[in-house]
Design a protein around this motif. Structure first.
Motif, PDB file in Angstrom:
ATOM      1  N   LEU A  69     -59.181  23.396 -20.466  1.00 41.20           N
ATOM      2  CA  LEU A  69     -57.966  23.342 -19.648  1.00 41.20           C
ATOM      3  C   LEU A  69     -58.267  22.756 -18.271  1.00 41.20           C
ATOM      4  CD1 LEU A  69     -54.972  24.077 -19.190  1.00 41.20           C
ATOM      5  CD2 LEU A  69     -55.756  26.332 -18.421  1.00 41.20           C
ATOM      6  N   PHE A  70     -59.368  23.157 -17.663  1.00 41.06           N
ATOM      7  CA  PHE A  70     -59.724  22.638 -16.340  1.00 41.06           C
ATOM      8  C   PHE A  70     -59.977  21.133 -16.393  1.00 41.06           C
ATOM      9  CE2 PHE A  70     -61.250  26.533 -13.770  1.00 41.06           C
ATOM     10  CZ  PHE A  70     -60.122  27.226 -14.150  1.00 41.06           C
ATOM     11  N   LEU A  71     -60.677  20.688 -17.441  1.00 41.25           N
ATOM     12  CA  LEU A  71     -60.948  19.259 -17.583  1.00 41.25           C
ATOM     13  C   LEU A  71     -59.663  18.477 -17.820  1.00 41.25           C
ATOM     14  CD1 LEU A  71     -64.213  19.368 -19.750  1.00 41.25           C
ATOM     15  CD2 LEU A  71     -64.023  18.816 -17.317  1.00 41.25           C
ATOM     16  N   TYR A  72     -58.760  19.032 -18.615  1.00 38.64           N
ATOM     17  CA  TYR A  72     -57.493  18.347 -18.907  1.00 38.64           C
ATOM     18  C   TYR A  72     -56.632  18.218 -17.647  1.00 38.64           C
ATOM     19  CZ  TYR A  72     -52.795  17.542 -20.679  1.00 38.64           C
ATOM     20  OH  TYR A  72     -51.538  17.034 -20.884  1.00 38.64           O
ATOM     21  N   VAL A  97     -49.826  27.506 -18.808  1.00 41.87           N
ATOM     22  CA  VAL A  97     -50.273  26.856 -17.573  1.00 41.87           C
ATOM     23  C   VAL A  97     -49.775  25.413 -17.518  1.00 41.87           C
ATOM     24  CG1 VAL A  97     -52.291  26.122 -16.246  1.00 41.87           C
ATOM     25  CG2 VAL A  97     -52.293  28.343 -17.391  1.00 41.87           C
ATOM     26  N   ILE A  98     -49.915  24.684 -18.607  1.00 39.67           N
ATOM     27  CA  ILE A  98     -49.481  23.280 -18.621  1.00 39.67           C
ATOM     28  C   ILE A  98     -47.966  23.194 -18.490  1.00 39.67           C
ATOM     29  CG2 ILE A  98     -49.457  21.171 -19.998  1.00 39.67           C
ATOM     30  CD1 ILE A  98     -52.078  22.083 -21.253  1.00 39.67           C
ATOM     31  N   ASP A  99     -47.227  24.085 -19.155  1.00 38.96           N
ATOM     32  CA  ASP A  99     -45.765  24.102 -19.010  1.00 38.96           C
ATOM     33  C   ASP A  99     -45.359  24.405 -17.576  1.00 38.96           C
ATOM     34  OD1 ASP A  99     -45.309  23.465 -21.633  1.00 38.96           O
ATOM     35  OD2 ASP A  99     -45.103  25.535 -22.307  1.00 38.96           O
ATOM     36  N   ALA A 100     -46.082  25.314 -16.921  1.00 36.70           N
ATOM     37  CA  ALA A 100     -45.758  25.653 -15.537  1.00 36.70           C
ATOM     38  C   ALA A 100     -46.008  24.472 -14.606  1.00 36.70           C
ATOM     39  CB  ALA A 100     -46.577  26.863 -15.090  1.00 36.70           C
ATOM     40  N   VAL A 101     -47.108  23.771 -14.822  1.00 34.89           N
ATOM     41  CA  VAL A 101     -47.405  22.601 -13.984  1.00 34.89           C
ATOM     42  C   VAL A 101     -46.361  21.512 -14.182  1.00 34.89           C
ATOM     43  CG1 VAL A 101     -49.085  20.765 -13.569  1.00 34.89           C
ATOM     44  CG2 VAL A 101     -49.866  23.102 -13.915  1.00 34.89           C
ATOM     45  N   LYS A 102     -45.990  21.274 -15.436  1.00 40.23           N
ATOM     46  CA  LYS A 102     -44.954  20.273 -15.724  1.00 40.23           C
ATOM     47  C   LYS A 102     -43.594  20.715 -15.188  1.00 40.23           C
ATOM     48  CE  LYS A 102     -47.128  17.174 -18.491  1.00 40.23           C
ATOM     49  NZ  LYS A 102     -47.067  15.714 -18.361  1.00 40.23           N
ATOM     50  N   GLY A 103     -43.241  21.988 -15.416  1.00 42.74           N
ATOM     51  CA  GLY A 103     -41.936  22.473 -14.999  1.00 42.74           C
ATOM     52  C   GLY A 103     -41.767  22.520 -13.496  1.00 42.74           C
ATOM     53  N   ALA A 104     -42.828  22.829 -12.761  1.00 39.52           N
ATOM     54  CA  ALA A 104     -42.751  22.886 -11.299  1.00 39.52           C
ATOM     55  C   ALA A 104     -42.850  21.514 -10.663  1.00 39.52           C
ATOM     56  CB  ALA A 104     -43.850  23.801 -10.752  1.00 39.52           C
ATOM     57  N   GLY A 105     -43.119  20.476 -11.465  1.00 38.33           N
ATOM     58  CA  GLY A 105     -43.192  19.123 -10.922  1.00 38.33           C
ATOM     59  C   GLY A 105     -44.484  18.798 -10.231  1.00 38.33           C
ATOM     60  N   PHE A 106     -45.575  19.475 -10.601  1.00 39.66           N
ATOM     61  CA  PHE A 106     -46.860  19.245  -9.951  1.00 39.66           C
ATOM     62  C   PHE A 106     -47.755  18.280 -10.729  1.00 39.66           C
ATOM     63  CE2 PHE A 106     -46.519  23.765  -8.089  1.00 39.66           C
ATOM     64  CZ  PHE A 106     -45.647  23.281  -7.133  1.00 39.66           C
TER      65      PHE A 106
END
Length: 329
Positions: free
Chosen positions: A73-76, A43-52
């Motif tokens: 994860l939600f808090l982070y 999930v974190i890689d996807a958020v970083k990779g998509a630029g969000f």
């Protein structure tokens, strides 16, 4: 297995990454996600990779199922990237209060048990549908909304929490994408039978690329009168025709010019059997030799009979060092 992040409105796949196992060395993962479990790393890689991770047009909402959902994860995501999340959760996750959130299956259908933590500002609850659904959310969804469920001929009017309803509305992005790729009979259909995992991933990425191109085509058709909206099956036909009739605009960048191969466009079948020591030069004849039915014997299917095969005239006249490679009709 692929981890996919998709748009909840257009179903466009924004980020995809293959499953890497536990990956204790955290290869090809961001430094911020190295201490998280495997699915939460995705999930974190996807958020970083998509630029969000740093959005300028406002907060984003990510809906995820119980495979990825976690309180930490939600808090982070909210603290470091200003991203709100909602999703179902497994009751054995860390931080889940089993003493307070213990709704029983015997409770009436539509009953909801919700708690709100003022410190972490997280909504946690359970809702009784056909089974107990546990969920958490960091969105600002408070209150209840009506939903409809069917039981036989009867239509039941019950209520559910807004946070769970938001999850149900936004979670369809990945599921709808899977349905679109499956309905078109894509490359990855039946890839579970392959023993080489990388083949399944390559074919799955090809399917996602074709689906994204179809979605982009239809999005463009809303603004352009030259394009017509097309379902996935029609778009695949259009794509195949364009690939067949495609011609390179210039030669290869290599210093040596490409030498054209001689192609004979006639595939005339000679009725003489193919000799056992004769090399098959024609690709059509080679396919016929490969897929020709086997001999039936008393012990089952035996070897393919070369005496029943036929060759084209190109194979009959060519030698082992000929420049005739293809005879097509």
């Amino acid at each position: 297995d692929l981890f996919i992040m998709a748009c909840a409105v257009e179903y466009f796949v924004l980020y995809v990454t293959p499953y890497q196992g536990k990956n204790s060395s955290s290869v090809y993962t961001t430094h911020a996600a190295k201490d998280f479990p495997t699915t939460q790393k995705a999930v974190i890689d996807a958020v970083k990779g998509a630029g969000f991770s740093h959005a300028n047009e406002g907060r984003r909402i990510i809906a995820m199922d119980s495979r990825y959902t976690s309180l930490l994860l939600f808090l982070y995501l909210r603290a470091s990237m200003d991203i709100l999340c909602c999703g179902t959760i497994r009751t054995n996750r860390k931080g889940w209060d089993k003493e307070k959130l213990n709704l029983q299956k015997s409770s009436p259908r539509g009953e909801c048990l919700v708690y709100y933590d003022k410190v972490t500002k997280i909504i946690a609850g359970q809702w009784n549908d056909n089974k107990i659904v546990s969920f958490i959310s960091t969105t600002d969804d408070y209150g209840f909304v009506p939903v409809h469920r069917r039981k036989g001929r009867n239509l039941l009017h019950i209520t559910t929490h807004k946070a769970l309803r938001t999850y149900q509305l936004y979670m369809a992005g990945v599921d709808r994408g899977d349905q679109i790729r499956a309905s078109g009979g894509g490359f990855a259909k039946g890839v579970h039978k392959m023993h080489k995992w990388f083949k399944s991933i390559i074919l799955g990425i090809l399917d996602i690329g074709v689906m994204n191109a179809s979605i982009a085509w239809n999005m463009r058709s809303r603004e352009s009168a030259d394009l017509k909206w097309a379902p996935i099956a029609d778009f695949q036909t259009i794509l195949a025709e364009q690939m067949i009739h495609w011609k390179p605009s210039r030669l290869s960048r290599s210093s040596k010019a490409a030498t054209p191969q001689k192609i004979d466009v006639t595939h005339e079948v000679d009725l003489d059997p193919l000799p056992a020591n004769k090399r098959v030069e024609c690709k059509v004849c080679a396919l016929e030799a490969k897929w020709f039915p086997r001999k039936s014997t008393a012990f089952g299917e035996g070897k393919r009979s070369k005496q029943r095969l036929f060759r084209c005239l190109g194979c009959a006249t060519s030698s082992a060092h000929t420049d005739i490679f293809l005879h097509v009709s």
